[in-house]
Design a protein around this motif. Structure first.
Motif, mmCIF file in Angstrom:
data_model
loop_
_atom_site.group_PDB
_atom_site.id
_atom_site.type_symbol
_atom_site.label_atom_id
_atom_site.label_comp_id
_atom_site.label_asym_id
_atom_site.label_seq_id
_atom_site.Cartn_x
_atom_site.Cartn_y
_atom_site.Cartn_z
ATOM 1 N N VAL A 76 5.649 -12.580 -2.660
ATOM 2 C CA VAL A 76 4.999 -12.208 -3.921
ATOM 3 C C VAL A 76 3.720 -11.426 -3.623
ATOM 4 O O VAL A 76 2.678 -12.005 -3.318
ATOM 5 C CB VAL A 76 4.671 -13.463 -4.749
ATOM 6 C CG1 VAL A 76 4.040 -13.066 -6.084
ATOM 7 C CG2 VAL A 76 5.931 -14.307 -4.975
ATOM 8 N N ASN A 118 0.981 -7.697 -10.422
ATOM 9 C CA ASN A 118 2.118 -7.446 -9.537
ATOM 10 C C ASN A 118 2.865 -6.248 -10.104
ATOM 11 O O ASN A 118 3.249 -6.251 -11.275
ATOM 12 C CB ASN A 118 3.044 -8.667 -9.479
ATOM 13 C CG ASN A 118 4.333 -8.385 -8.727
ATOM 14 O OD1 ASN A 118 5.254 -7.776 -9.250
ATOM 15 N ND2 ASN A 118 4.413 -8.829 -7.487
ATOM 16 N N TYR A 164 -5.286 -10.465 -12.009
ATOM 17 C CA TYR A 164 -4.307 -10.256 -10.950
ATOM 18 C C TYR A 164 -3.139 -9.440 -11.499
ATOM 19 O O TYR A 164 -2.845 -9.481 -12.704
ATOM 20 C CB TYR A 164 -3.773 -11.599 -10.424
ATOM 21 C CG TYR A 164 -4.842 -12.544 -9.942
ATOM 22 C CD1 TYR A 164 -5.409 -12.405 -8.679
ATOM 23 C CD2 TYR A 164 -5.287 -13.589 -10.749
ATOM 24 C CE1 TYR A 164 -6.393 -13.281 -8.226
ATOM 25 C CE2 TYR A 164 -6.272 -14.468 -10.318
ATOM 26 C CZ TYR A 164 -6.823 -14.306 -9.062
ATOM 27 O OH TYR A 164 -7.802 -15.164 -8.626
ATOM 28 N N ARG A 199 -0.501 -11.138 -0.515
ATOM 29 C CA ARG A 199 0.919 -11.490 -0.527
ATOM 30 C C ARG A 199 1.056 -12.966 -0.225
ATOM 31 O O ARG A 199 0.507 -13.460 0.763
ATOM 32 C CB ARG A 199 1.694 -10.671 0.495
ATOM 33 C CG ARG A 199 3.158 -11.085 0.642
ATOM 34 C CD ARG A 199 3.899 -10.228 1.647
ATOM 35 N NE ARG A 199 3.235 -10.177 2.943
ATOM 36 C CZ ARG A 199 3.768 -9.626 4.021
ATOM 37 N NH1 ARG A 199 4.936 -9.052 3.966
ATOM 38 N NH2 ARG A 199 3.103 -9.621 5.174
ATOM 39 N N ARG A 225 11.930 -8.424 -8.656
ATOM 40 C CA ARG A 225 10.897 -9.159 -7.942
ATOM 41 C C ARG A 225 11.484 -10.132 -6.928
ATOM 42 O O ARG A 225 12.451 -10.817 -7.190
ATOM 43 C CB ARG A 225 10.025 -9.938 -8.929
ATOM 44 C CG ARG A 225 9.041 -9.074 -9.700
ATOM 45 C CD ARG A 225 8.310 -9.908 -10.716
ATOM 46 N NE ARG A 225 7.151 -9.199 -11.258
ATOM 47 C CZ ARG A 225 6.373 -9.681 -12.220
ATOM 48 N NH1 ARG A 225 6.621 -10.891 -12.726
ATOM 49 N NH2 ARG A 225 5.337 -8.987 -12.655
ATOM 50 N N PHE A 248 0.434 -9.287 -4.685
ATOM 51 C CA PHE A 248 -0.396 -9.170 -5.887
ATOM 52 C C PHE A 248 -1.736 -8.567 -5.511
ATOM 53 O O PHE A 248 -2.149 -8.580 -4.350
ATOM 54 C CB PHE A 248 -0.581 -10.527 -6.585
ATOM 55 C CG PHE A 248 -1.248 -11.596 -5.767
ATOM 56 C CD1 PHE A 248 -2.626 -11.821 -5.851
ATOM 57 C CD2 PHE A 248 -0.514 -12.408 -4.921
ATOM 58 C CE1 PHE A 248 -3.249 -12.813 -5.109
ATOM 59 C CE2 PHE A 248 -1.119 -13.414 -4.170
ATOM 60 C CZ PHE A 248 -2.493 -13.617 -4.261
ATOM 61 N N TYR A 275 4.564 -16.133 -10.475
ATOM 62 C CA TYR A 275 4.628 -14.897 -11.248
ATOM 63 C C TYR A 275 4.124 -15.108 -12.677
ATOM 64 O O TYR A 275 3.480 -14.231 -13.253
ATOM 65 C CB TYR A 275 6.059 -14.368 -11.292
ATOM 66 C CG TYR A 275 6.515 -13.658 -10.042
ATOM 67 C CD1 TYR A 275 5.887 -12.497 -9.598
ATOM 68 C CD2 TYR A 275 7.600 -14.140 -9.302
ATOM 69 C CE1 TYR A 275 6.320 -11.836 -8.452
ATOM 70 C CE2 TYR A 275 8.040 -13.494 -8.165
ATOM 71 C CZ TYR A 275 7.402 -12.336 -7.746
ATOM 72 O OH TYR A 275 7.834 -11.690 -6.610
#
Length: 361
Positions: free
Chosen positions: A299, A287, A285, A334, A294, A301, A276
């Motif tokens: 994760v 998120n 990038y 992901r 989170r 993105f 992150y």
């Protein structure tokens, strides 16, 4: 032997290499018995010892209180959406559900076949990028239970707190974050978790249920789906998923060897902060999830230009970084970083992210 890839699949997910090697060694000849675990009777002494040790190790890892039963069942978490309601939602009754994404909505859809569902809170108003504070929840006074999904595998939302619902049984679909860090099981009436993310291979679902909730199945509930029947029969009313159960037991043993769930929490925190942190520091990038909500395990993105997605995935494959494509329902990318995904794997992913941004940014 070729080097193993870095596996970021959301499930069936990466397994510890040490576990796979042990299973490989046992495959043809388990402990000198001249047969595989897959070939032995589930009611014989050999498998009974395997299953009992697996439960004991899971109880130790999660500090499961003695008034909870641990069931090793089949059908995955998706069957639990219906099985839960058939056992805990009485005829004409109602239950509260919290909607935070695709998996909680699937649970809601199934429960509606068996009774009234009150969607007490929803992330829809936040575009599923945040979890509603409990002060926003509209819980019922007469709910049979409150159901939530602590971690939404697809959307990347995760509770960093356990809801307080008073004396009403709290039910959690913990499929994708169980065993990632310590958990106070006593706060729950029932926890269920598909195995194929942090427990073991697919084909198994673990149910941890407080004893006072057994014996409540409605009359129309199939015998095989009655939690009390399974508890009374040691999860062996019919032939269980023996090989998945055995492999899960190896994972539990491996987790203990790593230092248990406090050690996994430290490692998982390190992995997610690394990934992150890189994404947040980049303009290439992104998120979208609220930082407090989170997921530690999944994760999602996006690249600044989605036209680069195919090139990104092709380059990742070339470097042995597998299964980074996001779920078809949301797109993007992901990275699932479950317990068995090493820090080395996350470091390799971050290195590739930096290289790709430098080339295309």
């Amino acid at each position: 032997m070729s080097k193993r890839a870095y596996n970021f699949c959301a499930g069936p997910a990466a397994l510890p290499e040490a576990v796979l090697r042990q299973a490989q060694a046992d495959l043809l000849d388990w402990q000198g018995r001249g047969l595989s675990v897959m070939e032995m009777s589930h009611r014989g002494e050999d498998f009974t010892a395997i299953s009992s040790q697996a439960e004991a190790d899971l109880r130790e890892l999660l500090a499961i209180p003695s008034n909870y039963r641990v069931l090793f069942l089949q059908g995955g978490a998706s069957l639990q959406f219906a099985q839960l309601a058939m056992n805990l939602l009485p005829e004409g009754g109602s239950a509260d559900y919290i909607d935070t994404g695709i998996w909680s909505r699937k649970a809601i859809e199934q429960a509606r076949h068996y009774g009234t569902v009150n969607v007490a809170a929803s992330s829809k108003g936040y575009d599923y990028f945040a979890i509603p504070a409990q002060s926003e929840w509209q819980l019922s006074k007469d709910a049979a239970y409150v159901h939530y999904t602590p971690n939404e595998t697809i959307g990347g939302l995760e509770f960093d707190w356990i809801p307080d619902v008073g004396d009403v049984p709290l039910v959690a679909d913990a499929s994708s974050d169980i065993l990632s860090r310590p958990l106070d099981v006593s706060r729950f009436g029932l926890i269920y978790a598909g195995a194929q993310k942090n427990i073991g291979p697919s084909g198994l679902v673990v149910v941890i249920v407080r004893e006072d909730l057994l014996g409540r199945a409605r009359a129309a509930c199939p015998t095989l789906l009655d939690y009390k029947v399974e508890a009374d029969n040691g999860s062996m009313y019919n032939t269980p998923a023996t090989f998945s159960w055995y492999l899960s037991g190896l994972v539990f043993k491996w987790l203990k060897e790593q230092g248990g769930l406090p050690a996994m929490e430290r490692l998982n925190r390190q992995k997610k902060e690394l990934l992150y942190g890189f994404i947040d520091a980049s303009d290439f990038y992104s998120n979208p999830i609220a930082k407090n909500d989170r997921s530690w395990m999944n994760v999602p993105f996006r690249l600044a230009d989605e036209r680069l997605d195919k090139a990104f995935l092709a380059g990742a494959e070339e470097r042995g970084l597998l299964y980074l494509q996001g779920h078809r329902s949301v797109g993007g990318m992901r990275a699932s970083i479950y317990n068995a995904v090493t820090l080395e794997a996350v470091q390799a992913l971050v290195t590739y992210l930096a290289e790709f941004e430098k080339e295309h940014g």
